[in-house]
Motif scaffolding. Structure first.
Motif, short mmCIF file in Angstrom:
data_model
loop_
_atom_site.label_atom_id
_atom_site.label_comp_id
_atom_site.label_asym_id
_atom_site.label_seq_id
_atom_site.Cartn_x
_atom_site.Cartn_y
_atom_site.Cartn_z
N GLU A 48 0.83 -1.19 0.00
CA GLU A 48 0.00 0.00 0.00
C GLU A 48 0.87 1.25 0.00
O GLU A 48 1.91 1.30 0.65
N TYR A 49 0.38 2.27 -0.72
CA TYR A 49 1.06 3.56 -0.81
C TYR A 49 0.05 4.64 -0.48
O TYR A 49 -0.93 4.81 -1.20
N ALA A 50 0.27 5.34 0.62
CA ALA A 50 -0.69 6.33 1.10
C ALA A 50 -0.38 7.70 0.51
O ALA A 50 0.77 8.16 0.55
N PHE A 51 -1.42 8.35 -0.02
CA PHE A 51 -1.31 9.70 -0.57
C PHE A 51 -2.02 10.66 0.38
O PHE A 51 -3.20 10.48 0.67
N ILE A 52 -1.31 11.69 0.82
CA ILE A 52 -1.89 12.63 1.77
C ILE A 52 -1.28 14.01 1.57
O ILE A 52 -0.15 14.14 1.08
N GLY A 53 -2.02 15.04 1.92
CA GLY A 53 -1.52 16.41 1.84
C GLY A 53 -2.58 17.37 2.33
O GLY A 53 -3.67 16.96 2.75
N ARG A 54 -2.25 18.64 2.29
CA ARG A 54 -3.23 19.65 2.67
C ARG A 54 -4.42 19.59 1.73
O ARG A 54 -4.30 19.21 0.57
N SER A 55 -5.58 19.96 2.24
CA SER A 55 -6.76 20.02 1.39
C SER A 55 -6.49 20.93 0.19
O SER A 55 -5.82 21.95 0.30
N ASN A 56 -6.99 20.52 -0.96
CA ASN A 56 -6.86 21.28 -2.20
C ASN A 56 -5.44 21.28 -2.78
O ASN A 56 -5.08 22.17 -3.55
N VAL A 57 -4.65 20.25 -2.43
CA VAL A 57 -3.29 20.17 -2.96
C VAL A 57 -3.26 19.48 -4.33
O VAL A 57 -2.23 19.45 -5.00
N GLY A 58 -4.41 18.91 -4.75
CA GLY A 58 -4.48 18.25 -6.04
C GLY A 58 -4.30 16.74 -5.96
O GLY A 58 -3.88 16.11 -6.93
N LYS A 59 -4.66 16.17 -4.82
CA LYS A 59 -4.44 14.74 -4.58
C LYS A 59 -5.28 13.87 -5.51
O LYS A 59 -4.75 12.93 -6.12
N SER A 60 -6.56 14.14 -5.61
CA SER A 60 -7.42 13.33 -6.47
C SER A 60 -6.99 13.41 -7.93
O SER A 60 -6.95 12.40 -8.63
N SER A 61 -6.65 14.60 -8.37
CA SER A 61 -6.19 14.77 -9.76
C SER A 61 -4.90 14.00 -10.00
O SER A 61 -4.72 13.39 -11.07
N LEU A 62 -4.01 13.98 -9.03
CA LEU A 62 -2.76 13.24 -9.18
C LEU A 62 -3.02 11.74 -9.27
O LEU A 62 -2.44 11.04 -10.11
N ILE A 63 -3.90 11.22 -8.41
CA ILE A 63 -4.23 9.79 -8.43
C ILE A 63 -4.84 9.41 -9.78
O ILE A 63 -4.50 8.39 -10.38
N ASN A 64 -5.74 10.24 -10.27
CA ASN A 64 -6.36 9.98 -11.57
C ASN A 64 -5.33 10.01 -12.70
O ASN A 64 -5.40 9.22 -13.65
N MET A 65 -4.39 10.92 -12.60
CA MET A 65 -3.33 11.01 -13.61
C MET A 65 -2.44 9.77 -13.57
O MET A 65 -2.10 9.18 -14.61
N LEU A 123 -1.60 5.16 9.52
CA LEU A 123 -0.21 5.32 9.11
C LEU A 123 0.75 4.59 10.04
O LEU A 123 1.74 4.00 9.60
N ASP A 124 0.46 4.62 11.32
CA ASP A 124 1.37 4.07 12.30
C ASP A 124 1.24 2.55 12.46
O ASP A 124 2.21 1.88 12.82
N LYS A 125 0.06 2.00 12.17
CA LYS A 125 -0.20 0.60 12.47
C LYS A 125 -0.36 -0.31 11.25
O LYS A 125 -0.31 -1.52 11.38
N ARG A 126 -0.54 0.25 10.07
CA ARG A 126 -0.85 -0.57 8.90
C ARG A 126 0.36 -1.38 8.48
O ARG A 126 1.39 -0.84 8.04
N GLU A 127 0.25 -2.71 8.54
CA GLU A 127 1.39 -3.58 8.31
C GLU A 127 1.90 -3.55 6.87
O GLU A 127 3.10 -3.72 6.63
N SER A 128 1.01 -3.35 5.92
CA SER A 128 1.39 -3.44 4.51
C SER A 128 1.73 -2.09 3.89
O SER A 128 2.02 -2.01 2.69
N LEU A 129 1.73 -1.02 4.68
CA LEU A 129 2.07 0.31 4.16
C LEU A 129 3.55 0.38 3.85
O LEU A 129 4.39 0.16 4.72
#
Length: 228
Positions: A48-65, A123-129
């Motif tokens: 698993e790869y977690a994507f996170i950032g400040r609101s309105n940083v363009g996260k959804s658009s990046l994932i779609n790209m 983030l702290d507990k997920r074994e497969s991250l």
């Protein structure tokens, strides 16, 4: 000072250049589930790869790209729309995990506290991250909330890289200046600068580099021990 190399070793990846270790073709990308409870997440048997950032940083658009699947992650003109942990299964082999944005002022204090608790627990507990991709708006000078989040990851010993977004919105020089400022600010508490990518969802800048980075980590992924 925090030793970045103590908790992440991506030294073989030149992620801020045009070099990437393997070419990944995205054959499938599908939404699997949304959750607010860690206990209801998919079994941690795929990377698993977690994507996170400040609101309105363009996260959804990046994932779609990255997935070449418009509308996979829901984009919105309203910041803070993502309020759940969203799992997207890629190539039936690994997950992109879309986490709620942080720092949106209109959310209530109690709601912010709830988000913070389950995000941090995941983030702290997920074994497969395998890695946290922290999205930073390349148009802005270093923001306190981004630096604080990176420091929290460092304190927890979690592997992370930086993804500077929206590079098409300004000149390369301005992007480089802001990256340099962020690096300077982060080195106040870290001994090393994390690996980083410069991206644009509009031009697909950085797509091959990020997917190559993920693909190379996937090659060495082993299913972790976990309690079912």
């Amino acid at each position: 000072m925090k030793q970045l190399s103590d908790f992440t070793d991506f030294s073989d990846f030149r992620t801020n250049s045009n070099h990437y270790l393997c070419h990944m073709i995205i054959k499938s990308a599908e939404f699997i589930c949304s959750n607010t409870q860690i206990s209801k997440l998919p079994p941690p048997v795929k990377a698993e790869y977690a994507f996170i950032g400040r609101s309105n940083v363009g996260k959804s658009s990046l994932i779609n790209m990255l997935t070449s699947k418009k509308g996979l992650a829901k984009t919105s003109q309203t910041p803070g729309k993502t309020q759940l942990i969203n799992h997207f299964l890629i190539n039936d082999n690994w997950y992109i995990v879309d986490l709620p944005g942080y720092g949106y002022a209109r959310a209530s204090k109690s709601k912010k506290a709830d988000w913070s608790k389950f995000i941090h627990t995941y983030l702290d507990k997920r074994e497969s991250l395998q890695c946290v991709l922290v999205l930073i708006d390349s148009r802005l000078e270093p923001q306190k909330i981004d630096l604080e989040f990176c420091n929290w990851l460092g304190e927890k010993g979690l592997s992370f890289v930086l993804v500077f977004t929206k590079a098409d919105k300004q000149s390369n020089l301005k992007t480089d200046q802001n990256v340099a400022l962020f690096k300077k600010a982060l080195l106040a508490t870290f001994d090393d600068m994390p690996q980083y990518f410069i991206t644009s969802s509009e031009t697909q800048l950085g797509r091959d580099e990020i997917l190559g980075f993920i693909g190379s980590i996937n090659q060495n992924f082993e299913i972790p021990d976990y309690k079912s």
